[in-house]
Motif scaffolding. Structure first.
Motif, PDB file in Angstrom:
ATOM      1  N   LYS A  78       0.521  -0.900   0.213  1.00 38.76           N
ATOM      2  CA  LYS A  78       0.296  -0.198  -0.080  1.00 38.76           C
ATOM      3  C   LYS A  78       0.932   1.605  -0.432  1.00 38.76           C
ATOM      4  O   LYS A  78       0.498   2.363  -0.729  1.00 38.76           O
ATOM      5  CB  LYS A  78      -1.151  -0.031   1.124  1.00 38.76           C
ATOM      6  N   ALA A  79       2.046   1.250   0.351  1.00 37.08           N
ATOM      7  CA  ALA A  79       2.578   2.278   0.342  1.00 37.08           C
ATOM      8  C   ALA A  79       3.360   3.186  -0.813  1.00 37.08           C
ATOM      9  O   ALA A  79       3.434   3.762  -1.250  1.00 37.08           O
ATOM     10  CB  ALA A  79       4.437   2.462   1.717  1.00 37.08           C
ATOM     11  N   GLY A 106      -7.448  -7.584  -3.216  1.00 31.34           N
ATOM     12  CA  GLY A 106      -7.485  -8.361  -4.139  1.00 31.34           C
ATOM     13  C   GLY A 106      -6.612  -7.872  -5.418  1.00 31.34           C
ATOM     14  O   GLY A 106      -5.848  -8.371  -6.005  1.00 31.34           O
ATOM     15  N   GLY A 107      -6.749  -6.863  -5.685  1.00 34.13           N
ATOM     16  CA  GLY A 107      -5.641  -5.681  -6.385  1.00 34.13           C
ATOM     17  C   GLY A 107      -3.836  -5.703  -6.527  1.00 34.13           C
ATOM     18  O   GLY A 107      -3.288  -6.349  -7.032  1.00 34.13           O
ATOM     19  N   MET A 162     -10.175 -14.010  -0.577  1.00 33.48           N
ATOM     20  CA  MET A 162      -9.542 -15.131   0.280  1.00 33.48           C
ATOM     21  C   MET A 162      -9.410 -16.455  -1.200  1.00 33.48           C
ATOM     22  O   MET A 162      -8.237 -17.106  -1.075  1.00 33.48           O
ATOM     23  CB  MET A 162     -10.799 -15.705   1.052  1.00 33.48           C
ATOM     24  N   SER A 163     -10.799 -16.409  -1.637  1.00 29.36           N
ATOM     25  CA  SER A 163     -10.384 -17.271  -3.017  1.00 29.36           C
ATOM     26  C   SER A 163      -9.463 -17.250  -3.377  1.00 29.36           C
ATOM     27  O   SER A 163      -8.428 -18.009  -4.000  1.00 29.36           O
ATOM     28  CB  SER A 163     -11.988 -17.282  -3.707  1.00 29.36           C
ATOM     29  N   ALA A 164      -8.784 -16.120  -4.519  1.00 30.41           N
ATOM     30  CA  ALA A 164      -7.696 -15.916  -5.189  1.00 30.41           C
ATOM     31  C   ALA A 164      -6.403 -15.787  -4.511  1.00 30.41           C
ATOM     32  O   ALA A 164      -5.831 -16.640  -4.735  1.00 30.41           O
ATOM     33  CB  ALA A 164      -7.766 -14.595  -4.847  1.00 30.41           C
ATOM     34  N   ALA A 165      -7.206 -16.016  -2.614  1.00 28.00           N
ATOM     35  CA  ALA A 165      -4.744 -15.641  -2.145  1.00 28.00           C
ATOM     36  C   ALA A 165      -5.166 -17.015  -1.440  1.00 28.00           C
ATOM     37  O   ALA A 165      -3.849 -17.797  -1.722  1.00 28.00           O
ATOM     38  CB  ALA A 165      -5.314 -14.530  -0.796  1.00 28.00           C
TER      39      ALA A 165
END
Length: 422
Positions: A60-61, A83-84, A111-114
């Protein structure tokens, strides 16, 4: 250390004159030094040499994929909160096993993508999130690796909006409820307990808050192990500050921070996970801007520039200080002038600095805001239908545009005029 210095009277990023970037790319523009990024990562990582560690850069930084790739090539992992950001980290070459997923509002789709990416750990921040993650994991026939983010009620951070470790903050599991949360998680078949996470704030300029939080978590890990939980990961978060100039305090050196962590955790037998963001990216970048007008007020001088609060939000959001310098070095005997530095947006909050002493400036002159590599471009917006600022990365005597400035047409192409029925 930041690689922005005067050479022959002109401010350079490494070996590239900023005036050249302004002429060829336009202003406002973010300019990053790859040498600074690399040096800051190495200085931080080297503080823990010999320990089992994962340095998961806080995306995020500064989430530009070129920044992420630069750090990935040094072995960095990623701390993501959406997710992005997960997609950005994977595209940049950071493997799932070096990715940590934080944040209070993970969706089931995220969560699914991770889980598909086989990430290192989910930092879970509430019991409802825990049960949602359990359901998603069971639907895929896997277990989700979990560390609860516990809230140690330790005050830290230079501004109330970046303090995250107090009991009134939205983050994490309350300290008094942490052991019960682990007991609840242990009963869920889709959950694998692997560690404990803590993150107390941002722009922390002293070691004492870190010590207080670490000591509390070390005690918690001991109790959790006594209760039968397999704890082999301690995510200490990020938060180590950087020097912004002005009246800000000088934060501890990474080596001193590393020594503290070593001393307090040497008998834990855990993998230490760190989530630095600002400390790596902050002083790697500047915002380069052109003076549009010098306006004489009744009791002050206004420097009206082409950058605005939508380009660099920190001064408006946090009352943040950024050192400001002209791109062309003033003569040693140049007088100084106090300016209010403001942007073109129609809000009084579009102010970068008040009564800032600078050499006399005129329309067409270039200035830079230092320490803008973190939470600069990442927080930018298209408010007032102003195009996002381009980003440039410098390496030695070369530069590349790593985010283009969109045209007005680019900005409007996602919008539609409604075709209402007659």
């Amino acid at each position: 250390m930041r690689h922005f210095d005067y050479q022959s009277g002109d401010l350079h990023a490494e070996q590239v004159p900023l005036s050249r970037i302004a002429a060829e790319v336009g202003t406002p523009v973010y300019v990053y030094s790859s040498a600074t990024l690399e040096r800051h990562y190495r200085v931080f990582a080297d503080s823990f040499e010999g320990l089992d560690t994962l340095v998961a850069y806080s995306v995020k930084a500064n989430s530009n994929i070129a920044v992420l790739q630069t750090l990935a090539q040094l072995g960095a992992g990623a701390d993501v909160v959406s997710g992005g950001e997960l997609a950005r980290a994977l595209i940049a070459g950071i493997p799932g096993e070096r990715i940590v997923f934080s944040g209070v509002g993970k969706t089931r789709a995220e969560m699914s993508a991770a889980l598909d990416a086989n990430i290192h750990v989910f930092n879970v921040e509430s019991l409802p999130e825990l049960h949602a993650l359990n359901a998603v994991a069971l639907s895929k026939g896997v277990q989700a690796p979990v560390a609860f983010r516990v809230n140690p009620d330790v005050s830290a951070g230079g501004h109330e909006k970046i303090s995250t470790g107090k009991k009134e903050n939205k983050f994490g599991i309350g300290w008094s409820r942490a052991e019960a949360a682990y007991a609840e998680a242990a009963a869920l078949p889709g959950i694998e307990i692997v560690g404990v996470d803590v993150h107390i704030g941002s722009q922390i300029d002293a070691l004492a808050p870190f010590e207080a939080a670490i000591r509390k978590v070390v005690g918690l890990i001991g109790r959790l192990r006594d209760q039968g939980h397999r704890i082999h990961l301690f995510d200490i978060g990020g938060g180590l500050g950087i020097p912004y100039g002005g009246n800000s305090r000088t934060p501890p050196l990474p080596a001193d921070y590393g020594a503290l962590v070593r001393r307090l955790t040497r008998d834990l037998d855990v993998q230490m996970v760190f989530e630095p963001g600002r400390m790596i990216a902050g002083n790697s970048g500047v915002l380069l801007s052109e003076v549009l007008y010098v306006k004489e007020g009744e009791d002050r001088h206004f420097l009206i520039i082409d950058a605005a609060m939508n380009d660099l939000l920190r001064p408006a959001l946090y009352d943040a200080w950024h050192d400001v310098e002209p791109v062309h070095a003033p003569s040693p005997d140049a007088a100084s002038q106090a300016y209010d530095i403001v942007g073109p947006i129609c809000e009084s909050g579009d102010t970068f600095a008040k009564a800032r002493d600078l050499p006399p400036l005129s329309a067409g002159d270039l200035i830079v805001f230092h320490s803008a590599g973190a939470y600069g471009a990442a927080q930018s917006s298209q408010y007032n239908t102003r195009p996002l600022v381009p980003e440039v990365m410098v390496r030695g005597d070369a530069y590349r545009v790593i985010r283009e400035r969109p045209t007005i047409a680019d900005m409007l192409k996602t919008e539609r005029l409604p075709d209402w029925p007659d």
